[in-house]
Design an enzyme around this catalytic site. Structure first.
Site, short mmCIF file in Angstrom:
data_model
loop_
_atom_site.label_atom_id
_atom_site.label_comp_id
_atom_site.label_asym_id
_atom_site.label_seq_id
_atom_site.Cartn_x
_atom_site.Cartn_y
_atom_site.Cartn_z
N HIS A 1 4.79 -0.10 -0.03
CA HIS A 1 5.43 -0.66 1.28
C HIS A 1 4.73 -1.75 1.84
O HIS A 1 3.47 -1.78 1.66
CB HIS A 1 5.92 0.23 2.34
CG HIS A 1 5.03 1.00 2.90
ND1 HIS A 1 4.34 1.92 2.51
CD2 HIS A 1 4.51 0.72 4.16
CE1 HIS A 1 3.56 2.42 3.41
NE2 HIS A 1 3.55 1.54 4.48
N ARG B 1 5.37 5.44 14.57
CA ARG B 1 5.04 6.06 13.05
C ARG B 1 4.64 7.45 13.06
O ARG B 1 3.66 7.67 14.02
CB ARG B 1 4.08 5.11 12.37
CG ARG B 1 4.14 5.39 11.00
CD ARG B 1 3.23 4.48 10.28
NE ARG B 1 2.23 5.22 10.09
CZ ARG B 1 1.19 4.70 9.02
NH1 ARG B 1 1.33 3.61 8.37
NH2 ARG B 1 0.14 5.40 8.74
N ASP C 1 0.59 4.73 2.03
CA ASP C 1 -0.25 5.09 3.37
C ASP C 1 -1.14 6.28 2.89
O ASP C 1 -1.33 7.13 2.46
CB ASP C 1 0.68 5.92 4.30
CG ASP C 1 1.60 4.76 5.04
OD1 ASP C 1 1.26 3.65 5.24
OD2 ASP C 1 2.73 5.12 5.50
N HIS D 1 0.90 -1.20 0.13
CA HIS D 1 -0.03 0.08 -0.18
C HIS D 1 0.77 1.18 0.01
O HIS D 1 1.99 1.11 0.33
CB HIS D 1 -1.00 -0.14 1.25
CG HIS D 1 -0.02 0.21 2.56
ND1 HIS D 1 0.68 -1.01 3.12
CD2 HIS D 1 0.15 1.07 3.43
CE1 HIS D 1 1.13 -0.63 4.07
NE2 HIS D 1 0.82 0.71 4.50
C1 SIN Z 1 3.30 0.56 7.63
O1 SIN Z 1 2.75 0.20 7.11
O2 SIN Z 1 3.27 1.72 8.18
C2 SIN Z 1 3.89 -0.40 8.60
C3 SIN Z 1 5.11 -0.81 8.04
C4 SIN Z 1 5.89 -1.77 9.09
O3 SIN Z 1 5.42 -2.02 10.14
O4 SIN Z 1 7.01 -2.11 8.84
#
Ligand code: SIN
Length: 280
Positions: free
Chosen positions: A257, A272, A101, A99
């Site tokens: 990602h 995050r 974000d 995806h």
């Molecule tokens: C995310 O999608 O922001 C999480 C990525 C992760 O946990 O590595």
């Protein structure tokens, strides 16, 4: 200040050595912006930023975005905890499908910052895929077909057609479910032009992109599925093996990602923060 920027693959990812990001300043922010324009995702190890320092660095890079549908830390509303507990086995996790974000927002985020706090001994790596490379690898005919298209993006996992409160997904990241506002359909171009680099990048993903404007879901599905598969070909990707204190910063405007969910039985915790973006 002496620092090095070393690419980890030809298309995306670079490790930066020699930066201390605890005291964000315009020089550090400039180095990060330049490295992101060149490599789309950067890794800076051994930072161990406090939550205040991570938020300060985030605001040095742009306007901090408080994201919807995910519970923030009580004391730090600009931070979300990405967590999976050891007893959460055989379930899907936050970020476990490719995806970009919050691509369903009218103005999707530009950058995401993720710092590792607690990690499995092995596993729990993250992958990124370069969407400039994905677009550039398409034939001229397919590029011409996609260039004028828009697609509907929704916050499907949080909406009324989402998995609902009893689904077998990790409960460690508290997410809103069944919220009708998450069904809202937002149109974004299928190919976006990056506002900094001027390069074209594919902008579809299997979590939030639903169908092409002016077509049905059934009509859209075969081409969307082709693009989802194409967009994540191994040669467009890079992979980070996290260590505690590692900070990754990535550009959602040109990358997808995925968090690899291969560490049942271990705890994984990262913090995050998000930088606001503009309408694609
Ligand atoms: C995310 O999608 O922001 C999480 C990525 C992760 O946990 O590595």
């Amino acid at each position: 200040m002496t620092f090095t920027v070393t690419p980890v693959t030809p298309h995306c990812g670079a490790e930066i050595i020699g930066l201390d990001l605890r005291e964000p300043n315009p020089v550090n922010a400039g180095v990060l912006h330049d490295a992101l324009a060149a490599h789309s995702v950067v890794f800076v190890r051994d930072q161990y930023l406090s939550l205040e320092q991570q938020v300060a660095l985030t605001s040095a890079l742009g306007d901090v975005l408080r994201v919807p549908y995910i519970k923030h830390l009580d004391e730090h509303p600009d931070v979300i905890a990405v967590l999976k507990e050891p007893d959460e086995r055989k379930i899907s996790t936050f970020g476990g499908t490719w995806h970009s974000d919050f691509s369903f927002l009218e103005e999707p985020p530009s950058l995401t910052l993720l710092q590792a706090v607690e990690l499995p001994e092995v596993g729990g790596d993250t992958l990124w895929s370069c969407q400039y490379a994905a677009y550039e690898a398409l034939s001229p005919g397919m590029q011409r077909l996609l260039d004028p298209l828009s697609a509907v993006q929704t916050a499907w996992p949080h909406g009324t057609r989402g998995p609902g409160p009893n689904a077998a997904v990790s409960k460690s990241v508290v997410m809103t479910r069944n919220d009708p506002t998450a069904d809202r359909e937002v149109l974004h171009p299928v190919v976006r032009v990056h506002p900094v680099t001027g390069r074209k990048a594919l902008f579809v993903n299997p979590v939030y992109t639903q169908w092409f404007e002016g077509m049905t879901e059934a009509e859209s599905r075969p081409l969307l599925q082709y693009l989802f598969d194409h967009a994540t070909r191994p040669e467009f990707t890079c992979r980070l093996r996290w260590t505690p204190g590692t900070l990754a910063i990535w550009d959602n405007r040109c990358l997808l990602h995925l968090a690899i969910n291969d560490y049942d039985g271990s705890r994984r915790l990262l913090h995050r923060t998000t930088v606001a973006g503009t309408r694609p």
